[in-house]
Design a protein around this motif. Structure first.
Motif, PDB file in Angstrom:
ATOM      1  N   LYS A 157       0.835  -1.199   0.000  1.00  0.00           N
ATOM      2  CA  LYS A 157       0.000   0.000   0.000  1.00  0.00           C
ATOM      3  C   LYS A 157       0.871   1.251   0.000  1.00  0.00           C
ATOM      4  N   SER A 158       1.880   1.253   0.847  1.00  0.00           N
ATOM      5  CA  SER A 158       2.779   2.408   0.927  1.00  0.00           C
ATOM      6  C   SER A 158       3.673   2.510  -0.298  1.00  0.00           C
ATOM      7  N   LEU A 159       4.123   1.370  -0.789  1.00  0.00           N
ATOM      8  CA  LEU A 159       5.037   1.359  -1.918  1.00  0.00           C
ATOM      9  C   LEU A 159       4.388   1.923  -3.177  1.00  0.00           C
ATOM     10  N   GLY A 160       3.112   1.648  -3.367  1.00  0.00           N
ATOM     11  CA  GLY A 160       2.416   2.187  -4.529  1.00  0.00           C
ATOM     12  C   GLY A 160       2.431   3.704  -4.522  1.00  0.00           C
ATOM     13  N   LEU A 161       2.092   4.293  -3.389  1.00  0.00           N
ATOM     14  CA  LEU A 161       2.096   5.749  -3.277  1.00  0.00           C
ATOM     15  C   LEU A 161       3.494   6.317  -3.460  1.00  0.00           C
ATOM     16  N   LEU A 162       4.474   5.698  -2.840  1.00  0.00           N
ATOM     17  CA  LEU A 162       5.845   6.198  -2.935  1.00  0.00           C
ATOM     18  C   LEU A 162       6.403   6.079  -4.351  1.00  0.00           C
ATOM     19  N   CYS A 163       6.082   4.996  -5.040  1.00  0.00           N
ATOM     20  CA  CYS A 163       6.541   4.855  -6.436  1.00  0.00           C
ATOM     21  C   CYS A 163       5.899   5.913  -7.325  1.00  0.00           C
ATOM     22  N   GLY A 164       4.640   6.191  -7.105  1.00  0.00           N
ATOM     23  CA  GLY A 164       3.968   7.229  -7.874  1.00  0.00           C
ATOM     24  C   GLY A 164       4.604   8.587  -7.632  1.00  0.00           C
ATOM     25  N   ALA A 165       4.898   8.874  -6.385  1.00  0.00           N
ATOM     26  CA  ALA A 165       5.548  10.151  -6.058  1.00  0.00           C
ATOM     27  C   ALA A 165       6.948  10.217  -6.662  1.00  0.00           C
ATOM     28  N   PHE A 166       7.670   9.111  -6.649  1.00  0.00           N
ATOM     29  CA  PHE A 166       9.009   9.063  -7.227  1.00  0.00           C
ATOM     30  C   PHE A 166       8.967   9.319  -8.734  1.00  0.00           C
TER      31      PHE A 166
END
Length: 172
Positions: A157-166
């Motif tokens: 869940k967190s990784l999806g958001l962080l990858c999008g932000a990256f």
């Protein structure tokens, strides 16, 4: 303005991908539990009900819910006319057709395929022992699935958001 909209869309898409992957980790233990309950019902049908196997599979499928239902219904359909396949062939065909709709992995598929080799080919006592062995294997797989869920669900869940932000940061 257009860049901002694109950034929001990229972040939303990546977050959704993370949530979908996390949902797979959440669904797997629940589906394994449903499969265990279905096999225990099958065990009861064989032991006490003296129900023919296709009828027992239909009855168990009705009680199980999707995606387990489609596997048992498909196996029962293949055993009845006009196909008249063996229990092994019909169960394996139903597993192959319906497995892509489950969140379960190859280990659970192997357990069901192993059970299909013995289902409907031996006496009642032997079938019950094979079903019991399959239930025990699935219970250990369920414990592993719950452990994986606890470990990876939140991370995806967190990784999806962080990858999008990256990705958005890389484009700016």
């Amino acid at each position: 303005m257009l860049k901002m909209l694109g950034a929001v869309l990229v972040i939303a898409a990546a977050t959704m991908a993370g949530w979908l992957q996390a949902r797979q980790y959440a669904n797997r233990p629940n589906q394994i539990r449903k499969l265990i309950l279905a096999l225990r019902r099958l065990q009861t049908e064989i032991m006490y009900g003296f129900t023919p196997l296709p009828d027992a599979l239909v009855r168990i499928g009705e009680q199980s819910g999707e995606p387990i239902k489609s596997i048992f219904h498909g196996a029962a359909k293949n055993m009845n006319p006009p196909w008249n396949r063996t229990a092994q062939d019909s169960l394996q065909t139903a597993i192959e057709e319906g497995w892509r709709f489950t969140a379960m992995k190859a280990a659970e598929k192997d357990v069901l395929k192993g059970l299909s080799f013995n289902l409907g080919t031996s006496d009642r006592k032997d079938q019950l022992s094979h079903i019991m062995a399959a239930v025990h294997q699935l219970e250990s797989e369920e414990a592993c699935a719950r452990e994986e869920q606890n470990r990876y669900e939140k991370m995806f869940k967190s990784l999806g958001l962080l990858c999008g932000a990256f990705i958005v940061i890389l484009f700016y």
